[in-house]
Design a protein around this motif. Structure first.
Motif, PDB file in Angstrom:
ATOM      1  N   GLY A 193      -5.696   0.321  -6.490  1.00 60.45           N
ATOM      2  CA  GLY A 193      -5.186   0.372  -5.125  1.00 60.45           C
ATOM      3  C   GLY A 193      -3.783   0.940  -4.989  1.00 60.45           C
ATOM      4  O   GLY A 193      -3.221   0.928  -3.908  1.00 60.45           O
ATOM      5  N   LEU A 194      -3.196   1.429  -6.080  1.00 61.08           N
ATOM      6  CA  LEU A 194      -1.837   1.969  -5.965  1.00 61.08           C
ATOM      7  C   LEU A 194      -1.848   3.383  -5.396  1.00 61.08           C
ATOM      8  O   LEU A 194      -0.828   3.905  -4.986  1.00 61.08           O
ATOM      9  CB  LEU A 194      -1.148   1.995  -7.321  1.00 61.08           C
ATOM     10  CG  LEU A 194      -0.714   0.649  -7.889  1.00 61.08           C
ATOM     11  CD1 LEU A 194       0.197   0.866  -9.077  1.00 61.08           C
ATOM     12  CD2 LEU A 194       0.023  -0.155  -6.839  1.00 61.08           C
ATOM     13  N   GLY A 195      -3.020   4.006  -5.411  1.00 59.37           N
ATOM     14  CA  GLY A 195      -3.113   5.360  -4.879  1.00 59.37           C
ATOM     15  C   GLY A 195      -2.198   6.300  -5.630  1.00 59.37           C
ATOM     16  O   GLY A 195      -2.132   6.277  -6.855  1.00 59.37           O
ATOM     17  N   ALA A 196      -1.461   7.087  -4.865  1.00 63.61           N
ATOM     18  CA  ALA A 196      -0.597   8.089  -5.470  1.00 63.61           C
ATOM     19  C   ALA A 196       0.518   7.479  -6.308  1.00 63.61           C
ATOM     20  O   ALA A 196       1.151   8.144  -7.115  1.00 63.61           O
ATOM     21  CB  ALA A 196      -0.014   8.978  -4.387  1.00 63.61           C
ATOM     22  N   LYS A 197       0.749   6.159  -6.116  1.00 62.77           N
ATOM     23  CA  LYS A 197       1.844   5.514  -6.852  1.00 62.77           C
ATOM     24  C   LYS A 197       1.428   5.184  -8.290  1.00 62.77           C
ATOM     25  O   LYS A 197       2.239   4.699  -9.075  1.00 62.77           O
ATOM     26  CB  LYS A 197       2.257   4.220  -6.143  1.00 62.77           C
ATOM     27  CG  LYS A 197       2.739   4.440  -4.736  1.00 62.77           C
ATOM     28  CD  LYS A 197       4.236   4.532  -4.717  1.00 62.77           C
ATOM     29  CE  LYS A 197       4.697   4.816  -3.304  1.00 62.77           C
ATOM     30  NZ  LYS A 197       6.079   5.217  -3.236  1.00 62.77           N
ATOM     31  N   SER A 242      -2.264 -12.614  -3.518  1.00 56.15           N
ATOM     32  CA  SER A 242      -2.395 -11.759  -2.347  1.00 56.15           C
ATOM     33  C   SER A 242      -1.541 -10.490  -2.447  1.00 56.15           C
ATOM     34  O   SER A 242      -1.981  -9.410  -2.120  1.00 56.15           O
ATOM     35  CB  SER A 242      -2.048 -12.534  -1.090  1.00 56.15           C
ATOM     36  OG  SER A 242      -0.729 -13.025  -1.231  1.00 56.15           O
ATOM     37  N   GLN A 243      -0.303 -10.650  -2.898  1.00 56.44           N
ATOM     38  CA  GLN A 243       0.447  -9.416  -3.161  1.00 56.44           C
ATOM     39  C   GLN A 243       1.088  -9.479  -4.530  1.00 56.44           C
ATOM     40  O   GLN A 243       1.760 -10.458  -4.867  1.00 56.44           O
ATOM     41  CB  GLN A 243       1.513  -9.173  -2.104  1.00 56.44           C
ATOM     42  CG  GLN A 243       2.028  -7.725  -2.173  1.00 56.44           C
ATOM     43  CD  GLN A 243       3.364  -7.529  -1.532  1.00 56.44           C
ATOM     44  OE1 GLN A 243       3.645  -8.071  -0.487  1.00 56.44           O
ATOM     45  NE2 GLN A 243       4.218  -6.757  -2.192  1.00 56.44           N
ATOM     46  N   CYS A 244       0.843  -8.450  -5.306  1.00 50.70           N
ATOM     47  CA  CYS A 244       1.317  -8.455  -6.683  1.00 50.70           C
ATOM     48  C   CYS A 244       2.848  -8.354  -6.714  1.00 50.70           C
ATOM     49  O   CYS A 244       3.444  -7.571  -5.983  1.00 50.70           O
ATOM     50  CB  CYS A 244       0.686  -7.277  -7.426  1.00 50.70           C
ATOM     51  SG  CYS A 244       0.402  -7.657  -9.138  1.00 50.70           S
ATOM     52  N   ARG A 245       3.475  -9.219  -7.548  1.00 52.96           N
ATOM     53  CA  ARG A 245       4.935  -9.217  -7.666  1.00 52.96           C
ATOM     54  C   ARG A 245       5.325  -9.389  -9.110  1.00 52.96           C
ATOM     55  O   ARG A 245       4.588 -10.011  -9.882  1.00 52.96           O
ATOM     56  CB  ARG A 245       5.527 -10.383  -6.879  1.00 52.96           C
ATOM     57  CG  ARG A 245       5.639 -10.101  -5.424  1.00 52.96           C
ATOM     58  CD  ARG A 245       6.729 -10.931  -4.770  1.00 52.96           C
ATOM     59  NE  ARG A 245       6.708 -10.652  -3.348  1.00 52.96           N
ATOM     60  CZ  ARG A 245       5.853 -11.205  -2.510  1.00 52.96           C
ATOM     61  NH1 ARG A 245       4.988 -12.096  -2.957  1.00 52.96           N
ATOM     62  NH2 ARG A 245       5.867 -10.885  -1.241  1.00 52.96           N
ATOM     63  N   ALA A 303       5.751  -1.036  -1.570  1.00 55.66           N
ATOM     64  CA  ALA A 303       5.268   0.072  -0.748  1.00 55.66           C
ATOM     65  C   ALA A 303       3.755   0.018  -0.593  1.00 55.66           C
ATOM     66  O   ALA A 303       3.209   0.490   0.401  1.00 55.66           O
ATOM     67  CB  ALA A 303       5.681   1.402  -1.363  1.00 55.66           C
ATOM     68  N   THR A 304       3.055  -0.536  -1.589  1.00 61.39           N
ATOM     69  CA  THR A 304       1.591  -0.496  -1.532  1.00 61.39           C
ATOM     70  C   THR A 304       0.981  -1.829  -1.093  1.00 61.39           C
ATOM     71  O   THR A 304      -0.132  -1.839  -0.581  1.00 61.39           O
ATOM     72  CB  THR A 304       1.014  -0.109  -2.902  1.00 61.39           C
ATOM     73  OG1 THR A 304       1.644  -0.911  -3.909  1.00 61.39           O
ATOM     74  CG2 THR A 304       1.271   1.343  -3.188  1.00 61.39           C
ATOM     75  N   LYS A 305       1.731  -2.934  -1.338  1.00 56.41           N
ATOM     76  CA  LYS A 305       1.253  -4.267  -0.939  1.00 56.41           C
ATOM     77  C   LYS A 305      -0.178  -4.544  -1.420  1.00 56.41           C
ATOM     78  O   LYS A 305      -1.050  -4.920  -0.637  1.00 56.41           O
ATOM     79  CB  LYS A 305       1.306  -4.437   0.579  1.00 56.41           C
ATOM     80  CG  LYS A 305       2.724  -4.394   1.132  1.00 56.41           C
ATOM     81  CD  LYS A 305       2.760  -5.013   2.506  1.00 56.41           C
ATOM     82  CE  LYS A 305       4.122  -5.018   3.172  1.00 56.41           C
ATOM     83  NZ  LYS A 305       5.251  -4.421   2.486  1.00 56.41           N
ATOM     84  N   VAL A 306      -0.442  -4.337  -2.685  1.00 58.75           N
ATOM     85  CA  VAL A 306      -1.792  -4.556  -3.205  1.00 58.75           C
ATOM     86  C   VAL A 306      -1.871  -5.893  -3.938  1.00 58.75           C
ATOM     87  O   VAL A 306      -0.862  -6.386  -4.447  1.00 58.75           O
ATOM     88  CB  VAL A 306      -2.194  -3.441  -4.185  1.00 58.75           C
ATOM     89  CG1 VAL A 306      -2.407  -2.146  -3.453  1.00 58.75           C
ATOM     90  CG2 VAL A 306      -1.161  -3.285  -5.292  1.00 58.75           C
ATOM     91  N   PRO A 307      -3.083  -6.481  -3.973  1.00 56.66           N
ATOM     92  CA  PRO A 307      -3.266  -7.660  -4.803  1.00 56.66           C
ATOM     93  C   PRO A 307      -3.239  -7.267  -6.282  1.00 56.66           C
ATOM     94  O   PRO A 307      -3.447  -6.101  -6.621  1.00 56.66           O
ATOM     95  CB  PRO A 307      -4.660  -8.170  -4.406  1.00 56.66           C
ATOM     96  CG  PRO A 307      -5.350  -6.994  -3.820  1.00 56.66           C
ATOM     97  CD  PRO A 307      -4.289  -6.109  -3.240  1.00 56.66           C
TER      98      PRO A 307
END
Lengths: 445, 281
Positions: free
Chosen positions: A384-388, A440-443, A427-431
């Motif tokens: 789910g990071l896409g281009a990142k 819920s959001q990876c940190r 920037a992506t707010k992905v799990p």
């Protein structure tokens, strides 16, 4: 010495005439060129084009084109392979212009993620994929973090360690080469370098090498049990110190190795970790000299990474025809043939045949052992990071450069890059994705 | 009685020495150019095992054509070569048809904004294709030119026009205006004077400038990759594939890519002197 070359008048005239002739010929022929895609048929209604980032090397490409023309006959499918950047540009511009010239976009998970908006939903193919035996987890990857299916898994691979039997003489006593720990792997490398006079271990840290996957899928999961959540943990610092010690006994030419099979075939490297599809080339000529073994086991377990390639259908493409071709590519016999020829594993349920060539068999056994290990920790490429995705990979490459090549302190360097990782995640707010625990959001931390 | 005649051999020796040094310089420059090509050729015709040996022999000791055969038989090599030739020759022609009149105008006439025009020509080269890639592809998709050699020809023409115009203008400067006037006096129309007198005189220089155009087009990868899909030029077809391929194929591919432009340069070689001869005085 300095007499100018006399240029006869006649030749000018004839040159002029020839230019004129060429002009008409050239302009006439510029209307239609020669077709350079290979495999199946042209772009008529009953045929399609598989555009991919995989199988670009000359021989792999030829073998895959043969598989397509033998097994995927309805629709006839031709093959077009491109580098990742060109692949992305082509998909985007063709979809944007609503003139799609290919049927299937097939690429690695991480390469398809940034293209999610350009792919048609393929939920209608999910029952077929499930019936063929594609695992639930694997299929779920194809949602690319959304709620609909964006791609159908195509093939999978992993990374293992290839060992030239010559190196076994330096194996620490009591160590089992098929179940090494990171400590044993390191002391083996140290003993081998000392006894041999120069390092025999390699590491694919070249500009196009896949070494970031070593950190993301092997080293860090094995030492810390996570990648992102444990980025700054003390275990992570230990892992990076291990890496520093290991780098000291790696062949220093490793920063030029985009892959290990060639240095291995040349005898420069005897032991090394790399992608199976690459390593499989090393034992080709002398399979009896080689072993393939699972990656080492760390304090938290045996971290390994699953590489998945998927097939998507571009928005505005011919869905019906492409779906037919995707179904054909999911047949067990086609998937087995891809393993046999190009060393990528089936995603569907398929019994491995007994007549695989020696290197492929070796590879299949090592991967099976790695997956079946009770200590296995599976890691996925970032989800789910896409281009990142590339930016995160760069963080690990940068850490490697600063810690191992520039002799930085692991704790300090990791601290420095935490901000970069955090900004990518913000920037992506992905799990989180495996092996990090779902939240819920990876940190970091 | 014998008189010894002393001849001063100094100048002769100096002359000989100078010639020897000149020859030496010429030979070493030639070697500088030829040795890498020779080594690539040797490697391209070696067996795969042979390539892994160290040290490498400098002559084709492990001769084998297998790598070359596999490479040449891979999909799209022949088609790619045909496309590259079509694109190269068409680019040459189109850029000449558009660029030569512009060069002639720059050489013969003074007009307001001439200097600015000359400078502005170079701006087309200032913008990297990477930035333009997606818009370019979309524009060509929209007009239906996408994936044709014509599309690549147009792009390559745009890329080579600045050099074509600037070189042809200096070539036309070298053709004296007097001969053109003489032609007019003897009854030629302006177009006739240009075609019968100026063009034949300028042709060697123009031919030389075509080397640049052809080689630029032959070597251009990025634009060709963006604008074509299944009708690629040779470099676009093989370059990415070669970067991921085993070393043996890189040598084979390198040799195949370099030979056509060498042949073209060899054909145009004698005109090259003329171009520098008229421009640099």
């Amino acid at each position: 010495m300095s007499t100018p070359h006399p240029i006869p008048r006649l030749s000018r005239r004839s040159l002029l005439a020839a230019t004129g002739g060429l002009a008409s010929a050239g302009i006439l022929s510029a209307c239609s060129g020669a077709k350079t895609s290979g495999g199946g048929g042209a772009t008529s209604s009953s045929s399609t084009v598989l555009l991919s980032t995989q199988f670009s090397p000359v021989e792999e490409k030829q073998r895959f084109e043969k598989i397509l023309s033998t097994f995927v006959t309805d629709p006839k499918t031709s093959f077009n392979s491109m580098a990742m950047a060109d692949f992305t540009t082509q998909v985007k511009s063709q979809v944007d212009a609503k003139k799609v010239q290919f049927g299937i976009a097939a690429a690695l998970h991480g390469e398809l993620t940034p293209l999610a908006d350009y792919l048609e939903d393929v939920d209608s193919l999910v029952p077929d994929a499930a019936a063929a035996g594609i695992g639930k987890d694997l299929l779920a990857l194809g949602k690319l973090g959304g709620s609909t299916q964006k791609y159908i898994p195509w093939m999978q691979a992993s990374f293992v360690v290839a060992v030239n039997k010559k190196a076994l003489q330096w194996l620490p006593s009591g160590a089992d080469v098929t179940a090494l720990t990171y400590d044993q792997y390191l002391s083996w490398a140290q003993a081998a370098a000392k006894a041999n006079g120069k390092p025999v271990f390699g590491f694919p840290a070249g500009p196009k090498g896949l070494y970031h996957r070593w950190f993301q899928g092997y080293l860090l999961p094995s030492f810390t049990g996570g990648v992102i959540t444990t980025f700054t943990s003390s275990e992570a610092a230990t892992a990076w110190s291990w890496m520093k010690d290991f780098w000291a006994v790696c062949n220093p030419a490793s920063t030029n190795y985009d892959n290990l099979q060639e240095p291995m075939a040349r005898g420069e490297v005897l032991v090394g970790w790399d992608h199976v599809a690459r390593l499989v080339q090393a034992p080709k000529d002398k399979p009896d000299d080689w072993l393939m073994v699972p990656a080492p086991i760390g304090p938290k377990g045996l971290g390994y990474m699953l590489v998945v390639a998927g097939m998507g259908i571009p928005k505005g493409g011919d869905v019906a025809t492409a779906a037919k071709a995707i179904r054909a590519l999911l047949q067990p016999k086609v998937q087995i043939e891809v393993l046999r020829q190009n060393a990528f594993f089936p995603v569907v349920k398929a019994d491995l045949p007994s007549d695989l060539s020696a290197p492929v068999k070796m590879e299949a056994e090592a991967v099976a052992k790695q997956t079946a290990s009770p200590k296995a920790i599976v890691a996925l490429p970032p989800v789910g990071l896409g281009a990142k995705d590339g930016e995160l990979a760069q963080v690990f490459k940068d850490c490697f450069r600063e810690i191992c090549l520039q002799n930085g302190d692991p704790k300090t360097v990791l601290g420095k890059y935490t901000a970069t990782v955090t900004s990518i995640l913000d920037a992506t707010k992905v799990p989180c994705w495996a092996p990090d625990p779902a939240m819920s959001q990876c940190r970091v931390g | 009685m014998s008189a010894t005649i002393t001849v001063d051999t100094g100048p002769l020796a100096r002359f000989k020495r100078r010639r020897a040094l000149l020859q030496l310089a010429a030979v070493s420059i030639s070697l500088f150019m030829a040795v890498p090509i020779y080594l690539i050729a040797v490697a391209a015709f070696s067996t795969r095992d042979g390539l892994n040996q160290f040290p490498q022999p400098l002559w084709p000791k492990n001769f084998g054509t297998q790598t070359m055969e596999t490479f040449l038989s891979s999909t799209g090599i022949v088609a790619g070569t045909i496309n590259s030739l079509i694109v190269g020759v068409s680019t040459l022609i189109v850029s000449f048809l558009v660029g030569a009149p512009a060069g002639y105008a720059l050489a013969r006439f003074t007009f307001r904004g001439k200097d600015a025009y000359q400078l502005a020509l170079l701006f087309t080269r200032a913008l990297p294709i990477v930035v333009l890639s997606v818009p370019l592809a979309r524009a060509f998709l929209a007009t239906g030119l996408y994936d044709t050699p014509l599309a690549v020809t147009l792009l390559h023409t745009a890329l080579s026009l600045p050099t074509t115009i600037l070189i042809t203008s200096s070539v036309f400067l070298g053709v004296s205006a007097d001969v053109e006037e003489a032609a007019r006096i003897f009854g030629c129309t302006p177009a006739g004077a240009f075609l019968r007198v100026v063009l034949p005189l300028a042709l060697p220089g123009i031919a030389a400038s075509s080397i640049f155009t052809f080689v630029t087009s032959w070597n251009e990868v990025l634009g060709a990759t963006i604008l074509t899909f299944s009708q690629r030029t040779l470099p676009a077809q093989v370059l990415t594939s070669l970067a991921d391929s085993p070393l043996a194929y890189r040598f084979a591919g390198g040799l195949v890519l370099v030979i056509p432009s060498l042949i073209f340069i060899a054909l145009m070689r004698k005109y090259l002197l003329n171009m520098w001869g008229t421009t640099i005085r």
